[in-house]
Design an enzyme around this catalytic site. Sequence first.
Site: not given
Length: 941
Positions: A262, A432, A642
């Site tokens: 990650d 967003k 994403r």
Amino acid sequence: MEVPLYQGFVLAVTIVREAVDEFRRFQRDKEVNSQLYSKLTVRGKVQVKSSDIQVGDLIIVEKNQRIPSDMVFLRTSEKAGSCFIRTDQLDGETDWKLKVAVSCTQRLPALGEDSDPPVHESLSIENTLWASTIVASGTVIGVVIYTGKETRSVMNTSNPKNKVGLLDLELNQLTKALFLALVALSLVMVTLQGFVGPWYRNLFRFLLLFSYIIPISLRVNLDMGKAAYGWMIMRDENIPGTVVRTSTIPEELGRLVYLLTDKTGTLTQNEMIFKRLHLGTVSYGTDTMDEIQSHVMNSYSQMYSQASGNNASSTPPRKAQSSAPKVRKSVSSRVHEAVKAIALCHNVTPVYEARAGVTGETEYAEVDQDFSDENRTYQASSPDEVALVQWTESVGLTLVNRDLTSMQLRTPGGQILTYCVLQMFPFTSESKRMGVIVRDESTAEITFYMKGADVAMSTIVQYNDWLEEECGNMAREGLRTLVVAKRALTEEQYQDFESRYSQAKLSVHDRTLKVAAVVESLEREMELLCLTGVEDQLQADVRPTLEMLRNAGIKIWMLTGDKLETATCIAKSSHLVSRTQDIHTFRPVTSRGEAHLELNAFRRKHDCALVISGDSLEVCLRYYEHELAELACQCPAVVCCRCSPTQKARIVKLLQQRTGKRTCAIGDGGNDVSMIQAADCGIGIEGKEGKQASLAADFSITQFKHIGRLLMVHGRSSYKRSAALGQFVMHRGLIISTMQAVFSSVFYFASVPLYQGFLMVGYATIYTMFPVFSLVLDQDVKPEMAMLYPELYKDLTKGRSLSFKTFLVWVLISIYQGGILMYGALLLFESEFVHVVAISFTALILTELLMVALTVRTWHWLMVVAEFLSLGCYIASLAFLNEYFGIGRVSFGAFLDVAFITTVTFLWKVSAITVVSCLPLYVLKYLKRKLSPPSYSKLTS
């Protein structure tokens, strides 16, 4: 009968270990299920266990108590009508979330009074309280809507699979082969007997006699070995705080080919620092922040000098600017506008810790709270927001108070400005961006502020020529960018908007679409105020660690939920992608044709890193899964941005299926849990985002840099040791079965046991257990060398330490040694045939101990102790258990006399047999090390 007894012991060890784990889980569950909550009924409050809560109950949850099920938030003790909850168990974020009580029930008078006001109110996600979150402020009352398996947090977890290491699977294959050998051997024996008499009974007797071929004790030895590795990992001072949660797979750490990591909180610290403010013509960096401070002070002092000049009251008049034609604003006013926008457009709440010594309920009384600067902490749903508000505080505009309807800012001069919050539009991953409409109490001006990602905002703000270019520049420096804009509204415009907005919120069909459409009517021709850049700092020693892993032949993939630009720049700054490498950014694709073209374009490039977004990945996986996997696996580095949590898990599964190689996932937030559970080996970091990932993982570490030592040293040695241990245990069973076979075949294929039961059990346990198990302490190179030469790790991924080739070598060794021991014993003892057992068994034990010595690469004092301890035990038992050393006590009736053991003949004959069985192997080993030395010996010499 001792064989089943021993098997029972073996299984008991494994069962007990599993049972302890299960019981601990059961206790944890019981603890959660028996927490008490207050339930409101007609008769008043009743205490209920959390496992007895049903849908429709009214539950009261106190501050710092866990919310037992999904509820609709009806009422709170806080005056503002809202409360904070901590969601670190749900999504791994440590910051608090604001939840709002349903306003019609919040307005109701005290409990117990009947009143039925007509209710027209839409519920939204901010009126819900999710299970497993914790109330951080006030006492709340909610009505239960989902319980048990239907709660949101449970539905989001996938069932974790039981992880089985590759080594265990390989050993299982070998055990199957051994089983076939056992059956074959027994059949051969019965055939050679010539199927006389009740042959099937003999077949079963042979099966039992040779059952030592199957290494039952392998499980126990390996399980104890795994426990020992886990203990060593947790005791290692170089990686403090490491926890082994799954004790069954430490060897997996030595076989990894793909590492999926990650980004936020794993490679980076998730600590944001405000670095850059850009106004189009001017850019301010860290060294010029004092200029901003002076601009802000100037503009406020001007405003107040005007105000005190016009009228003695402290309310400034409506600005004269609005009527005059728009002149180009001075830098000072533009800076001031930008700072004010950043200070107002957010969902941050200042929280004041109550003073120590304040007890009980007075905590909520405002007078007791300390509003000094030292006592204030900010809470928000993302660390970026907190960084922005902390920065405005540093340049002089401080957020001092915030509730649902108002915000208060303190100017550098110490005045308090109050703004009334008319509407909030929270940030969503689709839009967003987030917005807020505020009214300045002093001037009654209404302003709509908005901030968001450059992709979303570039179409909303007025035309300009610098935004896109500057965003690119900041992203290249590794900064996270946000665009801030505003629009002034008149009272009429706002009233019109509000009526449409509330109508849209009450519609039953397509509510979200209608609400979004109304909000979009405001988002037009907004005035661009500024661009902010916030830096997310890298974790300590990320670069050298990634470098080491790459040299070890591990391919690193970065899977992140962040936007493409940020992900790319972190990949560069962390040296995940080396400076010289090209980066191929996979263009967004939506259809099969586009995906085909893009894949072809990518195929033409050699040795370049791939950056691909989650949506494009979905499309490619749908149509061209095989091609994509093949191309991506050749890349030195892959960055997927994403990505949703489920996509992360899908990528892990794709790699496992397509390559068959071992994968490892490392992450720190609740959103990485599915990826960690899907991988062959999951590592969690206890980070800013709570403990969820580290609890779900197989191994939990405190810093990313520890992964280097965990794999290079512990993973490597665990695998090599277990491989040696496994093969040795098999060898131990094979050698005694060979002796039994030789014995039987000499004695006309009689199914008579060579050694009595106790000797057999003693052989597998007390006589050879310690030395064999001491292989767990063996190491071929020192940990420092393993860290210095990560290339050593590369050899392991091919799995050469344990393969059919090495297994066959061990089988041949066993057959050779077993044959020599038995034939030797029979040849040298024509006269006193009774002594065969004593001699062959003694030689066998000595051979085993010598073989352990042959296998060991680096001696440890415990190994020497184990060797001598076993030898001592054996010699002692020769004296006491002499009746066992006759052959078939009943048939011959001969007992072993201690006098014979002490004779010189006994000693030289045993030594002769042992030397013949072991010397050739020592010679072969020496020659092999001279002619083709293994890679590690080249380093140690």
